[in-house]
Design an enzyme around this catalytic site. Structure first.
Site, mmCIF file in Angstrom:
data_model
loop_
_atom_site.group_PDB
_atom_site.id
_atom_site.type_symbol
_atom_site.label_atom_id
_atom_site.label_comp_id
_atom_site.label_asym_id
_atom_site.label_seq_id
_atom_site.Cartn_x
_atom_site.Cartn_y
_atom_site.Cartn_z
ATOM 1 N N ASP A 1 -23.004 49.424 17.477
ATOM 2 C CA ASP A 1 -24.231 49.057 18.179
ATOM 3 C C ASP A 1 -23.926 47.786 18.959
ATOM 4 O O ASP A 1 -23.042 47.019 18.583
ATOM 5 C CB ASP A 1 -25.465 48.928 17.253
ATOM 6 C CG ASP A 1 -25.259 48.092 16.007
ATOM 7 O OD1 ASP A 1 -24.301 47.291 15.951
ATOM 8 O OD2 ASP A 1 -26.072 48.217 15.072
ATOM 9 N N HIS B 1 -20.223 46.190 15.227
ATOM 10 C CA HIS B 1 -21.556 45.661 15.532
ATOM 11 C C HIS B 1 -21.328 44.548 16.554
ATOM 12 O O HIS B 1 -20.917 43.446 16.196
ATOM 13 C CB HIS B 1 -22.221 45.121 14.266
ATOM 14 C CG HIS B 1 -22.496 46.192 13.250
ATOM 15 N ND1 HIS B 1 -23.408 47.195 13.484
ATOM 16 C CD2 HIS B 1 -21.981 46.415 12.026
ATOM 17 C CE1 HIS B 1 -23.444 48.004 12.415
ATOM 18 N NE2 HIS B 1 -22.585 47.546 11.521
ATOM 19 N N ASN C 1 -13.373 50.159 5.470
ATOM 20 C CA ASN C 1 -14.317 49.928 6.579
ATOM 21 C C ASN C 1 -14.757 48.463 6.590
ATOM 22 O O ASN C 1 -15.060 47.893 5.532
ATOM 23 C CB ASN C 1 -15.544 50.836 6.332
ATOM 24 C CG ASN C 1 -16.500 50.893 7.498
ATOM 25 O OD1 ASN C 1 -16.100 51.125 8.631
ATOM 26 N ND2 ASN C 1 -17.792 50.680 7.224
ATOM 27 N N GLU D 1 -19.747 52.108 13.092
ATOM 28 C CA GLU D 1 -21.146 51.654 13.051
ATOM 29 C C GLU D 1 -21.535 50.993 14.366
ATOM 30 O O GLU D 1 -22.227 49.973 14.391
ATOM 31 C CB GLU D 1 -21.358 50.662 11.886
ATOM 32 C CG GLU D 1 -20.940 51.220 10.541
ATOM 33 C CD GLU D 1 -21.239 50.294 9.373
ATOM 34 O OE1 GLU D 1 -22.001 49.309 9.540
ATOM 35 O OE2 GLU D 1 -20.709 50.545 8.280
ATOM 36 N N GLU E 1 -16.211 46.307 3.553
ATOM 37 C CA GLU E 1 -16.408 44.859 3.733
ATOM 38 C C GLU E 1 -15.837 43.992 2.619
ATOM 39 O O GLU E 1 -16.501 43.079 2.137
ATOM 40 C CB GLU E 1 -17.904 44.555 3.901
ATOM 41 C CG GLU E 1 -18.533 45.318 5.049
ATOM 42 C CD GLU E 1 -19.980 44.904 5.338
ATOM 43 O OE1 GLU E 1 -20.542 44.106 4.572
ATOM 44 O OE2 GLU E 1 -20.517 45.387 6.347
#
Ligand code: XIL
Length: 453
Positions: free
Chosen positions: A267, A238, A202, A265, A160
């Site tokens: 979701d 996400h 990432n 990651e 990030e």
């Protein structure tokens, strides 16, 4: 921004990002439908993983699903900086090791997450800056990557580091203020400490072609052209209630730079589209040969960091949701196999018949070897100006090339040809460029043969 605020802005960003577009690639049928996520993903050479928490490993329902369904694990928090170096120079690996050992016991891949991140920095690092922080940060990368050396499939070396919004620029942080080269310094330190791990950048809000993903794309392209060791890019994913129409195209443009891509990651907010969005992400990864796997960020909805959004594949009781079935079906429908060999251009016939002294270029190798593997950095030097080059390397028998950066290889054993990629084929007279590759077994000992053209 707090995590909660960020999660809200993620939803907003994805809500305006566009509609689901069905992708139109050819599916390769597989013989038999597997019945778990990991086994289904393995049919095309991929993994299907979950972020797991050490504190939940005593929960039988949780570990039952974990052991049954997944063939990769990521520590949700246990390998972050605040967890592994709570005070400067004192390293604690108890919980990180629990995740690692769970992965090993399952025969799963372990993704390391994350060596450097502006969040979950320990307090002592938060109050540091400048050269003291730079050395502390590099020491952290070196120590943690060394502790886990040889055990980690892929490390999120930097997490990030790019800003949201339209700038495509780096995010401000104390790490960034140590100098713009902090990211490449971290990747070099990670490579030196654990040459076998794939090294990833990432980030989130990168789930389509947008200013932020393009900023990252430009960084990766620059790293590849200068030989900075980077092997993969993680797309956190996400997601909210829609997905960008160019989700797959975005993965593909990164893969075309010569890095693996991974969904790290995943979701998805529960809503009418949850199962479809999960299927779309799955199909996108399957369609991109260098998309090596998918990780969901938790197992049951009750395990999720997105409290109340029910974004995962299993409900609070551990039952499979509709989203689970749509993922399994998409995995079983098949796709390109991964990892696939890089797009390769075989060396020209003259190369294989006779080395050409004065053939326009020379190549030298520097090796970093350990028991069972090696990393080779190759410097290509132009005699006359080059417009394309191929370097042929003789590998000892039993050695295999496992990844290549800043070149594409034809073959992985024996005599392996490495061809320039689009951005490093032109080299001025007397100038040089570098590429590298990693392998298992012993590294090359003979001087490679460089051929112009
Ligand atoms: C989250 C964890 O899931 C939470 O338990 C923790 O409180 C905060 O971090 N991006 C990342 C992950 O890279 O490390 C974050 O994980 C979620 C966002």
């Amino acid at each position: 921004m707090s995590l909660l605020q960020r999660s809200r802005s993620l939803l907003l960003a994805s809500a305006v990002a566009g509609v689901v577009v069905a992708s139109g690639f050819a599916l390769v049928g597989t013989a038999e439908a597997a019945t778990t996520l990991g086994a289904s993903a393995a049919q095309t050479g991929r993994y299907y993983g979950a972020a797991i928490a050490a504190g939940r490993l005593g929960d039988g329902t949780y570990t039952g699903i974990l052991n049954r369904e997944f063939n990769s694990v990521t520590p949700e928090n246990e390998m972050k900086w605040d967890a592994t170096e709570p005070s400067q120079g004192r390293f604690t690996y108890t919980n990180g090791d629990r995740i690692l050992n769970q992965g090993i016991a399952m025969g799963a891949k372990v993704r390391g997450h994350a060596l450097l991140w502006h969040q979950q920095e320990p307090g002592w690092a938060q109050s540091m800056s400048g050269s003291a922080l730079r050395s502390a940060m590099i020491n952290h990368v070196t120590q943690v990557a060394t502790h886990y050396k040889g055990k980690i499939y892929a490390w999120d070396v930097v997490n990030e580091a790019f800003a949201d919004g339209g700038s495509g620029a780096r995010r401000d942080s104390n790490l960034q203020r140590t100098g713009n080269d902090w990211i490449e310094a971290a990747f070099r330190a990670a490579r030196a400490a654990d040459p076998a791990a794939k090294l990833c950048y990432n980030d989130y809000n990168t789930d389509g072609v947008n200013a932020k993903s393009t900023g990252i794309y430009n960084m990766v392209r620059d790293f590849k052209s200068r030989g900075v060791p980077i092997d993969c890019v993680g797309f956190q994913s996400h997601l909210g209630t829609s997905i960008a129409g160019d989700y797959q195209a975005n993965l593909q443009r990164f893969a075309d730079l010569g890095v693996d891509v991974q969904i790290t990651e995943l979701d998805v907010a529960q809503g009418g589209n949850q199962a479809n969005i999960y299927a779309t992400v799955t199909r996108a990864c399957l369609a991109v040969a260098r998309c090596t796997g998918i990780t969901v960020w938790g197992i049951r909805d009750s395990d999720s960091w997105r409290t109340g959004e029910n974004p995962l594949l299993f409900d609070n009781s551990g039952n499979k949701k509709a989203a689970y079935t749509s993922v399994l079906n998409a995995l079983n429908a098949g796709g390109t196999s991964s990892p696939s060999p890089s797009i390769s251009t075989p060396p020209s016939p003259s190369t294989s018949t006779s080395p050409q002294p004065g053939g326009g270029c020379t190549a030298t190798v520097s090796l970093n070897s350990w028991t069972g593997g090696f990393v080779a950095s190759v410097k290509v030097t132009a005699g006359a100006a080059l417009n394309g080059w191929t370097v042929t390397v003789a590998l000892p028998s039993g050695s295999t090339v496992t990844s290549t950066w800043s070149a594409t290889n034809s073959g992985t054993t024996g005599s392996v040809g490495f061809r320039n990629v689009s951005y490093n084929g032109q080299v001025a007279a007397g100038g040089s460029t570098e590429f590298g590759f990693q392998g298992t077994g012993a590294g090359p000992t003979a001087t490679p043969v460089c051929t112009a053209g």
